[in-house]
Design an enzyme around this catalytic site. Structure first.
Site, PDB file in Angstrom:
ATOM      1  N   ASP A   6       0.829  -1.212   0.000  1.00 39.37           N
ATOM      2  CA  ASP A   6       0.000   0.000   0.000  1.00 39.37           C
ATOM      3  C   ASP A   6       0.863   1.262   0.000  1.00 39.37           C
ATOM      4  OD1 ASP A   6      -2.309   1.510   0.126  1.00 39.37           O
ATOM      5  OD2 ASP A   6      -3.155   0.405   1.818  1.00 39.37           O
ATOM      6  N   ASP A  52     -10.816   1.951  -2.927  1.00 43.77           N
ATOM      7  CA  ASP A  52     -11.338   1.722  -1.576  1.00 43.77           C
ATOM      8  C   ASP A  52     -12.853   1.774  -1.564  1.00 43.77           C
ATOM      9  OD1 ASP A  52      -9.018   1.229  -0.287  1.00 43.77           O
ATOM     10  OD2 ASP A  52      -8.773   3.226   0.562  1.00 43.77           O
TER      11      ASP A  52
END
Ligand code: GLA
Length: 730
Positions: A481, A551
């Site tokens: 990430d 997301d």
């Protein structure tokens, strides 16, 4: 050989199966962009057009002496326009020399044509061997400044793609300051075009926008240190009448994950100059005597069969000639990720409860997301302290991994290795390891700072730490990430005159780290992520064959995001999960079936607490996993056809046709329920018109011609929000 040089006319023909890209040396010296479009085996030299009535020569006023009167270069179609030597439009190359001048005048001195394609040093790039790709390198030289510029072209005939990059070599004794190095520039003459690009923000990435080019300059890019949620490093120029299935589409895709600049300028003669690469506000590179600079690669695709044709060419090219590693052509595991299930509140027991439920559904892997290290119980600390929190996981990562393996489940793990929290042992030990400018406060985002990946010591730290964790436990998957963008982008180790190199040096450092870690751990499947899809680009796909798409896991929002993403990127690269309702990002409630039907158009998985699902949803989940495993090869390796755009109507449809042509999946979605509307007719594509297909849900048989010309009809009421229909060739 896909590349032919015609000595007499000084033309280079770069042929793909369906297209040609033609370069001509004006008076043997200046590389002109002569043509890009459908296959063209012979073209009269541009210089001979002047004596015909074929063109309006106000718009193409080619000087008779390239070495002398160059004042008309303002309307020449150039392969690499430079600043200050006659061309008045935005240049693709710009540099400042030791004498203070900024004028670059490049002339051809030679070329090589080779089969295969050399790698780009330190940078991700498409690849292919002899027989798959051929390469042309044009050597240009500025005699006054003793600067060599190599234009690199590689031709992938089967994918109708031409890749371009630029290598600059300083052969003088002086410093050269590079200010702009576009990887590719194409000058189209007399062109009316629309620009299609992918824009967005966190949780709504890669929305499609199509706008006509007017007589002005259009510019976008990134200054964020990542290719970014805002603008994907891609655009296409389309004829105004181009549709999904017909018309010209010219794609420009940059194999790069950091700051970039994309431009399209339409001048008063309707000439369109389009470029993509490095440049813009905060890029500069000091090129010392004897040094060379390699630009990232741009991938140019031409399709005469519309936007869909362009996308399928990118999908094939990126699946076969960009992604690498053991998982490149392997069907990927179905996973459950604990992020939206538990956020930071988990322990081993909770994870094993989810894993047991997952195992019963035949899910292959549990991915442990953020919060397993340091004292990270919320998002304000511990990035950089990559040692396990034994309060949450008493047996450590190995203990958890072993238990999962004993259950027949694989174990995946989240990292955010490029970051550091001010509240961390790492930051306390090395406060100068983050990007910063001495004397200025360090702006936080999500309570974190960014490690300075341009530094060799930071690179070593990241490599050793990540590999240390990977060696310590049976980890089969990594989610890598990167959750914030640059601010105060300075490096403590670079002198003042090199501070504008930081953003590119960061990327070179990151790429070195990714190359090292992924080659030391070929057994691991890597998925990249950047606050969802903030770094969904071909650069990352070279190292990690899949990306967490967004997301935003809402079933409806994902239709837009995945539709836009599919403009360039194949379904096999799109991480896509079923999450809980009401949805955590938008609060919407969508049927479990629809969430599954949407997530199946990518790398399927779950992102919710399976132990809290109702029996009915658990039964449906079991069916979804079985269905996906049976047909995932169609989604992952098939050809995708977009049929109805959610950007145009409240209905979305697309289709995958298996590589062997024997199976097709038709995915249809109602975006918004409307009262009293009729059924929606969806015409399929890519089938064999003469074959018969059985619709597996009702057993009916139709010809390919019928399915493509008449189509199937779908209800649009709230009881039928989504369908994934299987068609089998008889
Ligand atoms: C980012 C990712 C999410 C999740 C969180 C964890 O936002 O995109 O999927 O991993 O970080 O902090």
């Amino acid at each position: 050989m896909a590349i032919i040089f015609r000595e007499q006319t000084k033309q280079f023909y770069l042929h793909t199966d369906n297209s040609s890209y033609i370069i001509e040396l004006l008076e043997g010296k200046i590389p002109l962009h002569a043509y890009w479009g459908p296959r063209l085996d012979n073209m009269p030299p541009l210089t001979t057009w002047k004596s015909s009535n074929f063109m309006n020569f106000n718009a193409l006023d080619i000087p008779t002496s390239a070495g002398g009167d160059f004042q008309c270069a303002g309307s020449l179609p150039l392969e690499l326009p430079t600043y200050g030597a006659g061309d008045m439009r935005q240049p693709a190359f710009h540099a400042q020399y030791a004498d203070g001048s900024r004028i670059t005048k490049l002339e051809y001195v030679g070329h090589t044509i080779t089969s295969g394609k050399p790698g780009l040093e330190g940078l991700p790039a498409t690849y292919g061997g002899a027989g798959q790709v051929d390469t042309l390198e044009l050597h240009l030289y500025d005699a006054l400044q003793e600067l060599s510029v190599y234009l690199q072209y590689s031709v992938f005939p089967a994918q109708d793609a031409v890749t371009r990059s630029v290598r600059v070599v300083n052969e003088s004794d002086n410093l050269v300051r590079l200010l702009k190095v576009a990887s590719a520039n194409v000058d189209f003459y007399d062109m009316d075009a629309d620009m299609l690009h992918l824009h967005g923000l966190w949780a709504r990435e890669r929305h499609v926008q199509r706008v006509p080019l007017t007589n002005t300059a259009t510019q976008f890019g990134s200054l964020r240190g990542a290719s970014s949620h805002l603008h994907n490093p891609f655009f296409a120029l389309l004829s105004p009448d181009t549709t999904e299935t017909t018309g010209d589409a010219y794609g420009f895709s940059l194999v790069y994950s950091g700051n970039f600049l994309a431009e399209a300028e339409k001048d008063a003669f309707n000439m369109v100059r389009a470029s993509i690469g490095l440049g813009g506000l905060d890029f500069a590179w000091n090129l010392n005597s004897g040094d060379s600079f390699q630009s990232p690669e741009a991938v140019l695709v031409y399709a005469a069969d519309g936007i869909g044709g362009m996308s399928r060419r990118y999908h094939r090219l990126y699946r076969d000639h960009l992604c690498r590693g053991r998982y490149q052509h392997k069907e990927r595991p179905v996973l459950v990720n604990n992020w939206e299930a538990t956020y930071f509140q988990f322990n081993e027991e909770k994870l094993l409860t989810i894993a047991e439920k997952a195992k019963a559904l035949d899910i292959d892997m549990l991915v442990l997301d953020d919060g397993w290290f340091g004292k990270r119980n919320q998002d304000n600390c511990s990035l950089g302290d990559w040692y396990v929190n034994t309060e949450k996981l008493p047996g450590g990562l190995k203990g958890l991994g072993d238990k999962l393996n004993a259950m027949g489940m694989k174990f995946g793990l989240w990292f955010e290795p490029e970051m550091v929290s001010p509240d961390s042992d790492l930051y306390r030990a090395h406060p100068d390891w983050c990007l910063h400018v001495e004397g200025r406060s360090r702006s936080l985002s999500r309570s974190q700072l960014i490690l300075d990946m341009s530094r060799a010591d930071v690179q070593e730290y990241v490599i050793n730490t990540v590999c240390g964790v990977l060696n310590s436990a049976p980890i089969a998957y990594v989610k890598w990430d990167m959750n914030r963008n640059f601010s105060e982008a300075g490096s403590a180790l670079l002198p003042p005159e090199q501070q504008q190199e930081v953003a590119h040096r960061y990327m070179l450092g990151l790429y070195r780290v990714l190359e090292t870690i992924t080659s030391r751990h070929p057994e691991v499947l890597f998925e990249s992520c950047a606050g969802g899809g903030g770094r969904y680009d071909p650069g990352m796909l070279y190292y990690m064959p899949q990306t967490w798409c967004s997301d935003d896991t809402d079933g409806v929002e994902r239709l837009y995001i995945q539709y836009g993403t599919s403009m360039v990127y194949p379904a096999v690269s799109m991480g896509s999960h079923v999450s809980a309702c009401p949805n955590h990002q938008v609060g919407r409630t969508t049927p479990f079936k629809m969430r599954g039907d949407v997530a199946m158009s990518g790398q399927f998985g779950y992102e919710l607490d399976l132990s809290r699902l109702s029996e009915a949803d658990l039964a449906l989940a079991k069916e979804q996993v079985a269905f996906y495993k049976k047909y995932r090869h169609v989604v992952q390796w098939g050809d995708m056809y977009r049929l109805c755009s959610p950007f145009e109507e409240p209905f979305a449809a697309w289709e995958y046709v298996a590589a062997d042509g024997n199976t097709a999946l038709l995915c249809t979605y109602v975006v918004a329920g409307k009262p009293n509307v009729g059924r929606k007719r969806v015409k399929l594509q890519g089938l064999d018109a003469t074959a018969e297909y059985k619709v597996e849900t009702d057993g009916r048989v139709y010809s390919g011609a019928f399915l493509m010309q008449v189509g199937l009809a779908f209800d649009r009421n709230l009881d039928h929000l989504s369908n994934v229909t299987v068609l089998t060739k008889m």
